[in-house]
Design an enzyme around this catalytic site. Structure first.
Site, PDB file in Angstrom:
ATOM      1  CG  MET A  33      -2.015  -1.033   1.121  1.00 27.39           C
ATOM      2  SD  MET A  33      -3.352  -0.847   2.427  1.00 27.39           S
ATOM      3  CE  MET A  33      -2.813  -0.437   3.915  1.00 27.39           C
ATOM      4  N   GLY A  34       2.059   1.026  -0.315  1.00 33.63           N
ATOM      5  CA  GLY A  34       3.100   2.223  -0.313  1.00 33.63           C
ATOM      6  C   GLY A  34       3.341   2.439   0.970  1.00 33.63           C
ATOM      7  CB  ALA A  35       3.870   4.527   3.473  1.00 35.73           C
ATOM      8  CG  LEU A  36       6.990   1.100  -0.866  1.00 33.63           C
ATOM      9  CD1 LEU A  36       7.799   0.994  -2.087  1.00 33.63           C
ATOM     10  CD2 LEU A  36       6.348  -0.027  -0.409  1.00 33.63           C
ATOM     11  CG  HIS A  37       8.778   0.233   5.870  1.00 31.51           C
ATOM     12  ND1 HIS A  37       8.897  -1.427   6.065  1.00 31.51           N
ATOM     13  CD2 HIS A  37       7.459   0.238   6.256  1.00 31.51           C
ATOM     14  CE1 HIS A  37       7.945  -2.103   6.457  1.00 31.51           C
ATOM     15  NE2 HIS A  37       6.845  -1.138   6.552  1.00 31.51           N
ATOM     16  N   GLY A  39      11.083  -3.110   5.548  1.00 27.08           N
ATOM     17  CA  GLY A  39      10.700  -4.260   5.365  1.00 27.08           C
ATOM     18  C   GLY A  39       9.967  -4.678   3.956  1.00 27.08           C
ATOM     19  CG  HIS A  40       6.959  -2.158   2.131  1.00 25.80           C
ATOM     20  ND1 HIS A  40       6.890  -1.326   2.809  1.00 25.80           N
ATOM     21  CD2 HIS A  40       5.840  -2.946   2.246  1.00 25.80           C
ATOM     22  CE1 HIS A  40       5.669  -1.094   3.427  1.00 25.80           C
ATOM     23  NE2 HIS A  40       5.045  -2.193   2.983  1.00 25.80           N
ATOM     24  CD  GLN A 162      -1.923  -9.123   4.120  1.00 26.10           C
ATOM     25  OE1 GLN A 162      -2.671  -8.148   4.395  1.00 26.10           O
ATOM     26  NE2 GLN A 162      -0.741  -9.046   3.934  1.00 26.10           N
TER      27      GLN A 162
END
Length: 297
Positions: A33-37, A39-40, A162
Protein backbone atom coordinates in the site's frame (compact mmCIF):
# COMPACT_ATOMS: atom_id res chain seq x y z
CA UNK A 1 20.35 2.24 -13.43
CA UNK A 2 17.04 3.36 -14.86
CA UNK A 3 14.01 3.50 -12.61
CA UNK A 4 11.07 1.10 -12.76
CA UNK A 5 8.34 1.53 -15.33
CA UNK A 6 5.28 3.02 -13.64
CA UNK A 7 2.07 1.45 -14.94
CA UNK A 8 -1.07 3.37 -14.05
CA UNK A 9 -3.55 1.28 -16.03
CA UNK A 10 -4.33 -2.37 -16.64
CA UNK A 11 -3.39 -1.93 -20.29
CA UNK A 12 0.03 -0.49 -19.47
CA UNK A 13 0.68 -3.33 -17.02
CA UNK A 14 -0.29 -5.94 -19.60
CA UNK A 15 1.87 -4.30 -22.26
CA UNK A 16 4.94 -4.42 -20.00
CA UNK A 17 4.46 -8.04 -18.94
CA UNK A 18 3.09 -9.81 -22.02
CA UNK A 19 6.36 -10.19 -23.90
CA UNK A 20 8.37 -11.30 -20.90
CA UNK A 21 5.76 -13.80 -19.85
CA UNK A 22 5.60 -15.14 -23.44
CA UNK A 23 9.39 -15.57 -23.31
CA UNK A 24 8.95 -17.91 -20.36
CA UNK A 25 10.26 -15.57 -17.67
CA UNK A 26 8.96 -16.01 -14.13
CA UNK A 27 7.01 -13.05 -12.76
CA UNK A 28 7.25 -11.95 -9.12
CA UNK A 29 4.74 -9.71 -7.31
CA UNK A 30 5.09 -7.72 -4.10
CA UNK A 31 1.72 -6.16 -3.20
CA UNK A 32 2.02 -3.03 -1.02
CA UNK A 33 0.00 0.00 0.00
CA UNK A 34 3.04 2.23 -0.39
CA UNK A 35 4.82 4.22 2.34
CA UNK A 36 7.63 1.76 1.68
CA UNK A 37 10.31 0.96 4.26
CA UNK A 38 13.10 -1.57 4.68
CA UNK A 39 10.56 -4.30 5.38
CA UNK A 40 9.04 -3.83 1.95
CA UNK A 41 12.51 -3.67 0.42
CA UNK A 42 13.30 -7.07 1.92
CA UNK A 43 10.20 -8.51 0.22
CA UNK A 44 11.41 -7.16 -3.11
CA UNK A 45 14.76 -8.87 -2.58
CA UNK A 46 13.04 -12.17 -1.84
CA UNK A 47 10.96 -11.79 -5.01
CA UNK A 48 14.12 -11.16 -7.02
CA UNK A 49 15.72 -14.29 -5.59
CA UNK A 50 12.68 -16.30 -6.65
CA UNK A 51 12.38 -15.07 -10.25
CA UNK A 52 16.01 -14.44 -11.18
CA UNK A 53 16.11 -12.22 -14.26
CA UNK A 54 12.32 -12.26 -14.60
CA UNK A 55 10.29 -9.14 -13.88
CA UNK A 56 9.52 -8.09 -10.32
CA UNK A 57 6.30 -6.09 -10.00
CA UNK A 58 5.52 -4.00 -6.91
CA UNK A 59 2.00 -2.69 -6.58
CA UNK A 60 1.41 0.56 -4.71
CA UNK A 61 -2.29 0.87 -3.97
CA UNK A 62 -4.13 1.99 -0.83
CA UNK A 63 -7.07 -0.38 -0.99
CA UNK A 64 -10.26 1.28 0.30
CA UNK A 65 -12.10 -2.02 0.57
CA UNK A 66 -9.99 -3.21 3.50
CA UNK A 67 -10.54 -0.12 5.66
CA UNK A 68 -13.52 0.06 7.99
CA UNK A 69 -15.45 3.07 9.26
CA UNK A 70 -13.29 5.28 11.47
CA UNK A 71 -10.01 3.71 10.32
CA UNK A 72 -7.07 5.56 8.77
CA UNK A 73 -7.86 5.39 5.05
CA UNK A 74 -7.71 9.15 4.59
CA UNK A 75 -4.51 9.69 6.57
CA UNK A 76 -2.65 6.56 5.47
CA UNK A 77 0.76 7.78 4.21
CA UNK A 78 0.95 8.28 0.45
CA UNK A 79 4.58 8.79 -0.58
CA UNK A 80 4.79 7.68 -4.20
CA UNK A 81 7.99 9.58 -5.08
CA UNK A 82 9.87 8.09 -2.14
CA UNK A 83 8.33 4.70 -2.92
CA UNK A 84 9.68 4.80 -6.47
CA UNK A 85 13.17 5.46 -5.12
CA UNK A 86 12.92 2.36 -2.92
CA UNK A 87 11.74 0.32 -5.88
CA UNK A 88 14.57 1.62 -8.06
CA UNK A 89 17.15 0.82 -5.38
CA UNK A 90 15.84 -2.75 -5.11
CA UNK A 91 15.74 -3.34 -8.86
CA UNK A 92 11.98 -3.55 -9.25
CA UNK A 93 11.05 -3.62 -12.93
CA UNK A 94 7.45 -2.42 -12.84
CA UNK A 95 5.48 -0.41 -10.28
CA UNK A 96 1.74 -0.79 -10.67
CA UNK A 97 0.24 2.35 -9.11
CA UNK A 98 -3.39 2.55 -10.25
CA UNK A 99 -6.19 4.84 -9.19
CA UNK A 100 -9.16 3.33 -7.36
CA UNK A 101 -11.36 3.30 -10.47
CA UNK A 102 -8.74 1.27 -12.35
CA UNK A 103 -8.91 -1.49 -9.75
CA UNK A 104 -12.61 -1.16 -8.96
CA UNK A 105 -14.44 0.10 -12.07
CA UNK A 106 -17.63 1.69 -10.83
CA UNK A 107 -16.35 1.85 -7.26
CA UNK A 108 -15.30 -0.69 -4.63
CA UNK A 109 -18.58 -0.90 -2.74
CA UNK A 110 -21.18 -1.39 -5.47
CA UNK A 111 -23.81 -4.01 -4.63
CA UNK A 112 -23.13 -5.82 -7.91
CA UNK A 113 -19.39 -6.19 -7.24
CA UNK A 114 -18.04 -9.71 -6.74
CA UNK A 115 -15.79 -10.03 -3.69
CA UNK A 116 -13.94 -12.86 -1.94
CA UNK A 117 -15.65 -14.40 1.07
CA UNK A 118 -12.79 -15.28 3.44
CA UNK A 119 -14.65 -17.74 5.66
CA UNK A 120 -14.49 -18.35 9.40
CA UNK A 121 -10.76 -17.71 9.67
CA UNK A 122 -11.50 -14.04 8.99
CA UNK A 123 -13.72 -13.77 12.10
CA UNK A 124 -10.93 -14.22 14.66
CA UNK A 125 -8.02 -12.03 15.76
CA UNK A 126 -7.84 -9.12 13.26
CA UNK A 127 -11.16 -10.12 11.76
CA UNK A 128 -12.89 -9.89 15.11
CA UNK A 129 -11.58 -6.37 15.66
CA UNK A 130 -11.85 -5.27 12.00
CA UNK A 131 -14.94 -6.94 10.49
CA UNK A 132 -14.84 -6.96 6.70
CA UNK A 133 -11.11 -6.26 6.59
CA UNK A 134 -10.07 -9.58 5.09
CA UNK A 135 -12.83 -9.53 2.50
CA UNK A 136 -11.17 -6.37 1.22
CA UNK A 137 -7.66 -7.81 1.46
CA UNK A 138 -8.43 -11.05 -0.35
CA UNK A 139 -10.48 -9.27 -3.01
CA UNK A 140 -7.69 -6.87 -3.94
CA UNK A 141 -5.05 -9.61 -3.82
CA UNK A 142 -7.16 -11.78 -6.12
CA UNK A 143 -7.51 -8.83 -8.50
CA UNK A 144 -3.75 -8.24 -8.47
CA UNK A 145 -3.14 -11.92 -9.17
CA UNK A 146 -5.51 -11.69 -12.13
CA UNK A 147 -3.86 -8.55 -13.48
CA UNK A 148 -0.21 -9.49 -12.93
CA UNK A 149 -0.57 -13.29 -13.23
CA UNK A 150 2.54 -13.82 -11.07
CA UNK A 151 4.34 -17.10 -10.62
CA UNK A 152 5.29 -16.06 -7.09
CA UNK A 153 3.99 -13.43 -4.68
CA UNK A 154 5.79 -12.32 -1.52
CA UNK A 155 4.08 -11.19 1.69
CA UNK A 156 5.52 -10.33 5.10
CA UNK A 157 5.00 -12.54 8.11
CA UNK A 158 4.17 -9.50 10.26
CA UNK A 159 0.64 -9.68 8.82
CA UNK A 160 0.49 -13.36 9.71
CA UNK A 161 -3.27 -13.86 9.57
CA UNK A 162 -3.32 -12.19 6.16
CA UNK A 163 -0.57 -14.55 4.98
CA UNK A 164 -2.46 -17.63 6.18
CA UNK A 165 -5.68 -16.45 4.52
CA UNK A 166 -3.98 -15.69 1.21
CA UNK A 167 -2.44 -19.15 1.18
CA UNK A 168 -5.86 -20.64 1.90
CA UNK A 169 -7.46 -18.60 -0.90
CA UNK A 170 -4.79 -19.66 -3.40
CA UNK A 171 -5.23 -23.32 -2.46
CA UNK A 172 -9.04 -23.33 -2.31
CA UNK A 173 -9.50 -21.35 -5.53
CA UNK A 174 -6.68 -23.14 -7.41
CA UNK A 175 -4.99 -19.87 -8.34
CA UNK A 176 -1.61 -21.41 -9.06
CA UNK A 177 0.55 -18.75 -7.39
CA UNK A 178 3.46 -19.65 -5.10
CA UNK A 179 3.05 -17.68 -1.87
CA UNK A 180 6.22 -16.83 0.05
CA UNK A 181 6.08 -15.55 3.61
CA UNK A 182 9.15 -13.43 4.34
CA UNK A 183 10.61 -12.81 7.79
CA UNK A 184 9.56 -9.64 9.60
CA UNK A 185 12.12 -6.85 9.44
CA UNK A 186 12.69 -5.03 12.75
CA UNK A 187 14.26 -1.95 14.23
CA UNK A 188 17.38 -2.55 16.37
CA UNK A 189 15.20 -2.53 19.51
CA UNK A 190 12.85 -5.16 18.06
CA UNK A 191 9.89 -3.06 16.92
CA UNK A 192 8.47 -4.52 13.73
CA UNK A 193 8.78 -2.18 10.76
CA UNK A 194 5.41 -0.75 9.75
CA UNK A 195 4.24 2.19 7.70
CA UNK A 196 2.04 3.14 10.68
CA UNK A 197 5.09 3.60 12.92
CA UNK A 198 5.28 7.08 11.38
CA UNK A 199 2.20 8.01 13.44
CA UNK A 200 4.05 7.47 16.75
CA UNK A 201 5.54 10.37 18.69
CA UNK A 202 8.78 9.87 20.61
CA UNK A 203 7.16 8.64 23.83
CA UNK A 204 4.76 6.33 21.99
CA UNK A 205 7.68 4.95 19.98
CA UNK A 206 9.40 3.97 23.23
CA UNK A 207 6.22 2.37 24.56
CA UNK A 208 5.60 0.43 21.34
CA UNK A 209 8.66 -1.76 21.94
CA UNK A 210 6.61 -3.48 24.67
CA UNK A 211 4.93 -5.57 21.95
CA UNK A 212 8.19 -7.19 20.93
CA UNK A 213 9.35 -7.56 24.54
CA UNK A 214 6.11 -9.40 25.32
CA UNK A 215 6.51 -11.76 22.38
CA UNK A 216 10.14 -12.49 23.28
CA UNK A 217 9.12 -13.18 26.88
CA UNK A 218 6.54 -15.66 25.58
CA UNK A 219 9.19 -17.38 23.48
CA UNK A 220 11.44 -17.80 26.52
CA UNK A 221 8.59 -19.22 28.63
CA UNK A 222 7.15 -21.48 25.92
CA UNK A 223 9.06 -24.52 27.20
CA UNK A 224 6.60 -24.50 30.13
CA UNK A 225 3.53 -24.47 27.86
CA UNK A 226 1.09 -22.05 26.26
CA UNK A 227 -0.37 -20.73 29.52
CA UNK A 228 3.07 -19.89 30.86
CA UNK A 229 3.98 -18.17 27.60
CA UNK A 230 0.87 -15.99 27.74
CA UNK A 231 1.49 -15.18 31.42
CA UNK A 232 5.03 -14.08 30.61
CA UNK A 233 3.82 -11.85 27.79
CA UNK A 234 1.13 -10.26 29.96
CA UNK A 235 3.64 -9.61 32.73
CA UNK A 236 5.87 -7.76 30.28
CA UNK A 237 2.94 -5.71 29.00
CA UNK A 238 2.07 -4.57 32.52
CA UNK A 239 5.24 -2.48 32.38
CA UNK A 240 3.65 -0.44 29.58
CA UNK A 241 0.20 0.51 30.90
CA UNK A 242 -0.42 3.01 28.09
CA UNK A 243 -0.38 0.16 25.53
CA UNK A 244 -3.95 -0.99 25.02
CA UNK A 245 -4.22 -4.65 24.00
CA UNK A 246 -6.78 -5.70 21.39
CA UNK A 247 -5.74 -9.34 21.57
CA UNK A 248 -2.88 -11.58 22.69
CA UNK A 249 -3.35 -15.19 21.64
CA UNK A 250 -1.46 -18.39 20.85
CA UNK A 251 -2.72 -20.59 18.03
CA UNK A 252 -1.56 -23.33 15.69
CA UNK A 253 0.47 -22.31 12.66
CA UNK A 254 -2.78 -22.34 10.64
CA UNK A 255 -4.46 -20.21 13.33
CA UNK A 256 -6.55 -23.05 14.70
CA UNK A 257 -7.17 -23.94 18.34
CA UNK A 258 -4.31 -25.67 20.11
CA UNK A 259 -4.91 -29.20 21.45
CA UNK A 260 -5.41 -29.31 25.22
CA UNK A 261 -2.77 -29.95 26.32
CA UNK A 262 -0.52 -29.46 23.29
CA UNK A 263 2.08 -32.24 23.04
CA UNK A 264 5.71 -31.24 23.66
CA UNK A 265 7.30 -29.83 20.54
CA UNK A 266 4.06 -28.32 19.19
CA UNK A 267 4.84 -25.50 16.76
CA UNK A 268 2.60 -22.49 17.41
CA UNK A 269 2.30 -18.77 16.83
CA UNK A 270 1.74 -15.98 19.34
CA UNK A 271 -0.02 -12.93 17.91
CA UNK A 272 -0.60 -9.50 19.39
CA UNK A 273 -2.47 -6.35 18.38
CA UNK A 274 -2.34 -3.20 20.48
CA UNK A 275 -3.02 0.50 20.39
CA UNK A 276 -0.28 2.94 21.28
CA UNK A 277 -2.00 6.28 21.48
CA UNK A 278 -4.26 6.28 18.42
CA UNK A 279 -1.95 4.00 16.42
CA UNK A 280 -2.78 0.32 16.09
CA UNK A 281 0.15 -2.08 15.71
CA UNK A 282 0.38 -5.85 15.19
CA UNK A 283 3.17 -8.38 15.57
CA UNK A 284 3.75 -12.11 16.04
CA UNK A 285 6.47 -14.68 16.60
CA UNK A 286 6.78 -18.47 16.37
CA UNK A 287 6.78 -20.64 19.51
CA UNK A 288 7.81 -24.21 20.24
CA UNK A 289 5.73 -25.37 23.20
CA UNK A 290 6.94 -27.72 25.90
CA UNK A 291 10.56 -27.91 24.74
CA UNK A 292 13.47 -25.98 26.20
CA UNK A 293 15.34 -23.62 23.91
CA UNK A 294 18.31 -25.99 24.04
CA UNK A 295 16.11 -28.93 23.08
CA UNK A 296 14.36 -26.97 20.31
CA UNK A 297 17.63 -25.81 18.75
Amino acid sequence: MTGPYVARTRAELHEQLAGRRAAGERVGLVPTMGALHDGHASLMRVARERVGDGPVVASVFVNPLQFGAGEDLDRYPRTIEADLKVCEREGVDIVFAPEVDEVYPGGPLTEAAVTIEPGELATILEGRVRPGHFRGVLTVVAKLFGLVRPDVAVFGQKDYQQLVLIRRMVADLCLGVEIVGAETEREPDGLALSSRNAYLDAEQRREAVALNRALRAAQRAAEHGAAAALDAARAELRSAPSVGIDYLEISTLELGRLPDPPPPGTEARILIAARVGTTRLIDNLPLTLGVSSEGAG
